[in-house]
Design an enzyme around this catalytic site. Structure first.
Site, PDB file in Angstrom:
ATOM      1  N   PHE A 156      -0.650   1.828  -3.545  1.00  0.00           N
ATOM      2  CA  PHE A 156      -0.702   3.293  -3.471  1.00  0.00           C
ATOM      3  C   PHE A 156      -0.280   3.851  -2.129  1.00  0.00           C
ATOM      4  O   PHE A 156       0.033   5.033  -2.011  1.00  0.00           O
ATOM      5  CB  PHE A 156      -2.126   3.781  -3.815  1.00  0.00           C
ATOM      6  CG  PHE A 156      -3.137   3.594  -2.708  1.00  0.00           C
ATOM      7  CD1 PHE A 156      -3.173   4.462  -1.614  1.00  0.00           C
ATOM      8  CD2 PHE A 156      -4.059   2.554  -2.740  1.00  0.00           C
ATOM      9  CE1 PHE A 156      -4.088   4.287  -0.582  1.00  0.00           C
ATOM     10  CE2 PHE A 156      -4.986   2.370  -1.716  1.00  0.00           C
ATOM     11  CZ  PHE A 156      -4.996   3.240  -0.629  1.00  0.00           C
ATOM     12  N   LYS A 180       6.866  -1.149 -11.378  1.00  0.00           N
ATOM     13  CA  LYS A 180       5.587  -0.550 -11.759  1.00  0.00           C
ATOM     14  C   LYS A 180       4.889  -0.097 -10.471  1.00  0.00           C
ATOM     15  O   LYS A 180       4.234  -0.864  -9.798  1.00  0.00           O
ATOM     16  CB  LYS A 180       4.679  -1.527 -12.515  1.00  0.00           C
ATOM     17  CG  LYS A 180       3.539  -0.754 -13.194  1.00  0.00           C
ATOM     18  CD  LYS A 180       2.224  -1.464 -13.203  1.00  0.00           C
ATOM     19  CE  LYS A 180       1.500  -1.526 -11.925  1.00  0.00           C
ATOM     20  NZ  LYS A 180       0.927  -0.261 -11.418  1.00  0.00           N
ATOM     21  N   GLU A 183      -0.470   3.377 -10.094  1.00  0.00           N
ATOM     22  CA  GLU A 183      -0.790   4.466 -11.027  1.00  0.00           C
ATOM     23  C   GLU A 183      -1.426   5.659 -10.314  1.00  0.00           C
ATOM     24  O   GLU A 183      -1.550   6.736 -10.893  1.00  0.00           O
ATOM     25  CB  GLU A 183      -1.692   3.945 -12.156  1.00  0.00           C
ATOM     26  CG  GLU A 183      -3.098   3.500 -11.751  1.00  0.00           C
ATOM     27  CD  GLU A 183      -3.177   2.081 -11.150  1.00  0.00           C
ATOM     28  OE1 GLU A 183      -2.164   1.584 -10.632  1.00  0.00           O
ATOM     29  OE2 GLU A 183      -4.272   1.488 -11.199  1.00  0.00           O
ATOM     30  N   SER A 233      -3.357  -5.720  -2.538  1.00  0.00           N
ATOM     31  CA  SER A 233      -4.493  -6.365  -1.868  1.00  0.00           C
ATOM     32  C   SER A 233      -4.452  -7.888  -2.076  1.00  0.00           C
ATOM     33  O   SER A 233      -3.818  -8.383  -3.021  1.00  0.00           O
ATOM     34  CB  SER A 233      -5.795  -5.791  -2.419  1.00  0.00           C
ATOM     35  OG  SER A 233      -5.854  -6.021  -3.808  1.00  0.00           O
ATOM     36  N   CYS A 288      -0.972  -1.179   5.641  1.00  0.00           N
ATOM     37  CA  CYS A 288      -1.203  -2.623   5.732  1.00  0.00           C
ATOM     38  C   CYS A 288      -0.955  -3.124   7.143  1.00  0.00           C
ATOM     39  O   CYS A 288      -1.350  -4.218   7.497  1.00  0.00           O
ATOM     40  CB  CYS A 288      -0.295  -3.352   4.769  1.00  0.00           C
ATOM     41  SG  CYS A 288       1.421  -3.108   5.172  1.00  0.00           S
ATOM     42  N   GLU A 389     -11.299  -6.109   4.700  1.00  0.00           N
ATOM     43  CA  GLU A 389     -10.291  -5.075   4.941  1.00  0.00           C
ATOM     44  C   GLU A 389     -10.886  -3.751   4.468  1.00  0.00           C
ATOM     45  O   GLU A 389     -11.165  -3.588   3.275  1.00  0.00           O
ATOM     46  CB  GLU A 389      -9.012  -5.378   4.151  1.00  0.00           C
ATOM     47  CG  GLU A 389      -7.932  -4.339   4.408  1.00  0.00           C
ATOM     48  CD  GLU A 389      -6.686  -4.515   3.534  1.00  0.00           C
ATOM     49  OE1 GLU A 389      -6.813  -4.912   2.365  1.00  0.00           O
ATOM     50  OE2 GLU A 389      -5.589  -4.234   4.045  1.00  0.00           O
TER      51      GLU A 389
END
Ligand code: NAD
Length: 504
Positions: A156, A180, A183, A233, A288, A389
């Site tokens: 995301f 993909k 979402e 992740s 990240c 994290e």
């Protein structure tokens, strides 16, 4: 309560060069993190949707694979121009669905566009090798050929940049692609698909599906997909890697991070503190490559924590599209609550709470997913706020006495995406660069994200697979090498006999 969303605001899939509906009855909600309002619905695709996208990609593959690389590069050049023209509009979509500030979103779109610039050089990048006379009258050459239908599954936090790490390189190499996106932020990918079509990309070469685990599992199991690129992740990255291996697919799966910045006492502390503040709280810590742990060495600690405290408290938090705002909201309410839970936990674990971001209210945006900046000091490696994290605006400081201890601490962490050292000493920096077990290293650079013509990727729990994304490693991932050995018989050269040919 949020009002139901108009059916016209359902994000479409993109299959065979046009928007498409979904066969699935499941759908998710897209929110504007600054207001908390539901703005769109997103279909959560099932195996039938994935199959339709893969069939479109398979049908487009033979012609695209055989298109001369120069022709593919020209489509990329037109796509590049359209992305440049639409950079602001794309950044606005990023801010609306992710929440980061507009200037930050502009920067992230720019870094994605640079991968398209790189992909425009594909004729040069696909050149093989040639050796004359590997044996008498025998030559060998190599060619790089596309792998077929490739898929990308993205997180995301970079709705434009991370997809652009993948599909321009894959498609320039002659593959076709099924993306993909997350979402939570699905709209930017559809806009990029429209622009790519306008640039002249043949229908079916680039397809977009939406969804969650069900869609991802259908991608991983589909026999028509040959390679999968994943960014997200660590637990999911590991799952993607193992599942792809089981299904015989080529895979690169980039995972999560806990990025350390080591600050030595000889560093310019004002410069280091400014760099660390940007790296920790930019994009609300949802990067990240964010610095989430500072390792303060010896006498650097007290003055550094003083500077960080002052600068963290001064950060202006608000809606990402507003001028003068430094930091926007977190992506969803659930994620904001999770990060807030870590601030509670850190205080319970015994870390010293220097700046507390809980309780922040943004006037007029009471339902937005905001959290202020948080700074912890005296954190130890056994605390969960160090081990996990957090992926939010929470910076922690650990104190050690020597560079050696700092290096050992960083190397003991299971994540290994990025790291940085702040020092004026060339010798210390060189030692750090040499001994540190991390994929991307900054020397007085807090977020050492490699430019598009280098490759991006971590080590250990931050990457499952062998090849990094974009740059030359991206080209290697999306192509297979074929080595061809050639002999043109003359009347005077005898055919090989039954013995092992040695070509000498
Ligand atoms: P995520 O792992 O939850 O989701 C990533 C993708 O996987 C999404 O498309 C999602 O739909 C899908 N997914 C989620 N759960 C799944 C499941 N159980 N099975 C199969 N697929 C699933 O990650 P996120 O929350 O979207 O993104 C944040 C994470 O991504 C952070 O850990 C961050 O460090 C990482 N990240 C890493 C890099 C990198 O380059 N290493 C870059 C950006 C983000």
């Amino acid at each position: 309560m949020n009002k139901p969303v108009d059916a016209a605001l359902t994000v479409p899939l993109w299959i065979g060069g046009k928007p498409s509906g979904s066969a699935s009855s499941r759908a998710g909600e897209v929110t504007n993190p600054a207001t908390g309002a539901v703005t769109k619905r997103v279909p959560l695709c099932d195996a039938a949707d994935i199959d339709a996208a893969v069939k479109a990609a398979q049908a487009a593959y033979p012609e695209w694979r055989d298109a001369p690389p120069l022709r593919r590069a020209r489509v990329m050049q037109r796509f590049l121009q359209l992305l440049q023209q639409e950079q602001k509009a794309l950044a606005r979509i990023v801010t609306e669905e992710h929440g980061k500030t507009l200037p930050d979103a502009m920067g992230s779109v720019q870094r994605g566009i640079e991968v398209v610039e790189f992909a425009c050089g594909i004729p040069q990048l696909l050149k093989g090798e040639h050796s004359e006379n590997v044996g008498s009258g025998v030559d060998t050459h190599t060619v790089r050929q596309p792998v077929g239908v490739c898929a990308g599954i993205t997180p995301f936090n970079f709705p434009v940049m991370v997809p652009l790490w993948m599909f321009p390189v894959a498609i320039a190499c002659g593959n076709t692609f099924v993306l993909k996106p997350s979402e939570k932020v699905p709209s930017a990918s559809i806009r990029m698909a429209e622009l790519f079509r306008e640039a002249g990309l043949p229908d079916g070469v680039f397809n977009v599906v939406h969804g969650d685990k069900e869609a991802v599992d259908a991608i991983l199991a589909h026999p028509g997909i040959n390679a999968v690129s994943f960014v997200g992740s660590t637990p999911i990255a590991k799952y993607i890697y193992e599942t792809c291996a089981r299904h015989g697919k080529r895979v690169q799966a980039l995972g999560g991070a806990k990025n350390h910045a080591v600050v030595l006492p000889d560093a310019d502390l004002e410069f280091a503190a400014d760099a660390l503040i940007g790296a920790a709280y930019g994009s609300a810590g949802e990067r990240c490559m964010a610095i989430s742990a500072v390792v303060a060495v010896g006498a650097a600690a007290d003055p550094l924590v003083g500077l960080l405290k002052e600068k963290a408290a001064a950060i202006k938090v608000g809606p990402g599209e507003r001028d003068g705002v430094d930091m926007g909201p977190l992506v969803t309410k659930a994620h904001r609550d999770k990060v807030k839970g870590y601030v509670d936990l850190g205080a319970k674990e015994g870390a010293k709470l220097v700046v507390d971001g809980r309780g922040l209210a943004v006037e007029g945006h009471e339902d937005g997913f905001f959290l202020g900046t948080t700074l912890f000091d005296d954190v130890t490696p056994r605390m969960r706020i160090y081990q996990d994290e957090i992926f939010g605006p929470v910076l922690i400081v650990l104190r050690v006495q020597t560079l050696e201890e700092a290096i050992a601490l960083v190397n003991a962490n299971p994540y290994a995406n990025g790291t940085a050292i702040f020092t004026e000493s060339g010798g210390a920096a060189r030692r750090f660069e040499n001994e540190i077990q991390v994929g991307m290293v900054g020397i007085n650079v807090p977020i050492p994200v490699p430019v598009a013509f280098y490759s991006f990727g971590g080590w250990k729990g931050s990457l499952f697979g062998d090849l990094h994304v974009h740059g030359v490693e991206g080209v290697k991932f999306y192509t297979r090498t074929k080595a061809v050995t050639v002999r043109w018989p003359h009347q005077d050269t005898p055919a090989p006999g039954l013995n092992m040919p040695t070509l000498g």
